[in-house]
Design an enzyme around this catalytic site. Structure first.
Site, PDB file in Angstrom:
ATOM      1  N   CYS A 115       0.878  -1.178   0.000  1.00  0.00           N
ATOM      2  CA  CYS A 115       0.000   0.000   0.000  1.00  0.00           C
ATOM      3  C   CYS A 115       0.905   1.215   0.000  1.00  0.00           C
ATOM      4  O   CYS A 115       1.500   1.560   1.020  1.00  0.00           O
ATOM      5  CB  CYS A 115      -0.914   0.007   1.228  1.00  0.00           C
ATOM      6  SG  CYS A 115      -2.030   1.430   1.265  1.00  0.00           S
ATOM      7  N   CYS A 118      -0.645   4.429   2.262  1.00  0.00           N
ATOM      8  CA  CYS A 118      -0.787   4.310   3.721  1.00  0.00           C
ATOM      9  C   CYS A 118      -0.497   2.868   4.123  1.00  0.00           C
ATOM     10  O   CYS A 118       0.618   2.405   3.964  1.00  0.00           O
ATOM     11  CB  CYS A 118      -2.168   4.763   4.167  1.00  0.00           C
ATOM     12  SG  CYS A 118      -3.528   3.989   3.273  1.00  0.00           S
ATOM     13  N   SER A 119      -1.482   2.168   4.646  1.00  0.00           N
ATOM     14  CA  SER A 119      -1.272   0.759   5.016  1.00  0.00           C
ATOM     15  C   SER A 119      -2.589  -0.005   4.928  1.00  0.00           C
ATOM     16  O   SER A 119      -2.933  -0.755   5.833  1.00  0.00           O
ATOM     17  CB  SER A 119      -0.679   0.657   6.426  1.00  0.00           C
ATOM     18  OG  SER A 119      -1.501   1.327   7.371  1.00  0.00           O
ATOM     19  N   CYS A 120      -3.323   0.209   3.845  1.00  0.00           N
ATOM     20  CA  CYS A 120      -4.592  -0.492   3.654  1.00  0.00           C
ATOM     21  C   CYS A 120      -4.342  -1.999   3.676  1.00  0.00           C
ATOM     22  O   CYS A 120      -3.421  -2.494   3.026  1.00  0.00           O
ATOM     23  CB  CYS A 120      -5.231  -0.076   2.332  1.00  0.00           C
ATOM     24  SG  CYS A 120      -5.805   1.643   2.336  1.00  0.00           S
TER      25      CYS A 120
END
Length: 215
Positions: A115, A118-120
């Site tokens: 990702c 972000c950190s999906c």
């Protein structure tokens, strides 16, 4: 006469601090201690929630999905066509799986999920994301030099195998279906699920053979 060796002192200082928790860990611990002191949280309840997300809500759920795909070709086809609908039979729908897409590793293709913004992450089937998945270095390098990143995870991809990088977003999150190892065709779903790791469902592990796992 006592001598002062600045290099030795610096080395000792550096060694001591290498074993200290990170600043973020210390802040989290301080906040937790404050909330416990004020009676706002129960430490036992906190431990239970962390354990449940790590072991039950976590990657074990995704492993069950992969094991079913290995055992049942019809389920794998459904998973690749519409992963969100396919996992409904497990009751695993939740945060991050509303727009889930499954991608399959084969002898010719290796998939890697990142990702970049972000950190999906599909929390409800993979649990808590690892720290490295959220790091700026992984998010940047996985796209630019995926083979080098995989090599650092101990995964050497032959030049004949295509590496596909999937950029996860809030609208689309990914689950890698690892390639089923040889010699486990007669195994039960429960046994197969034990072979599947969180990293293999992100794409930073490829070989899931029982002999490698035992090693």
């Amino acid at each position: 006469m006592t001598s002062f060796d600045s290099r030795r002192i610096s080395s000792i200082h550096h060694d001591l601090h290498q074993h200290l928790p990170s600043e973020s860990v210390l802040r989290t611990k301080a906040l937790e201690s404050l909330l416990v002191e004020k009676g706002l949280i129960d430490p036992a309840a906190m431990d239970a929630w962390i354990e449940m997300y790590r072991d039950e809500i976590g990657p074990k759920r995704g492993a069950k999905v992969v094991a079913r795909a290995w055992r049942e070709p019809s389920f794998k086809r459904a998973l690749l066509e519409n992963a969100t609908a396919a996992i409904e039979q497990f009751g695993f729908a939740g945060h991050g799986t509303g727009h889930l897409q499954a991608v399959e590793n084969t002898s010719e293709i290796h998939n890697l999920v990142v990702c970049t913004l972000c950190s999906c992450y599909p929390f409800s089937i993979l649990g808590i994301p690892p720290a490295w998945y959220k790091s700026n270095e992984y998010r940047a390098r996985a796209v630019r030099e995926p083979r080098a990143v995989l090599s650092e995870f101990g995964v050497e991809i032959p030049p004949t195998v295509e590496v596909r990088v999937w950029d996860s977003t809030s609208e689309r999150r990914y689950l890698v279906i690892p390639q089923q190892p040889n010699g486990v065709e007669s195994w039960s779903e429960e046994q197969l699920a034990e072979l599947v790791s969180r990293n293999s469902m992100i794409g930073t592990q490829r070989d899931l053979s029982p002999t490698r796992r035992a090693a």
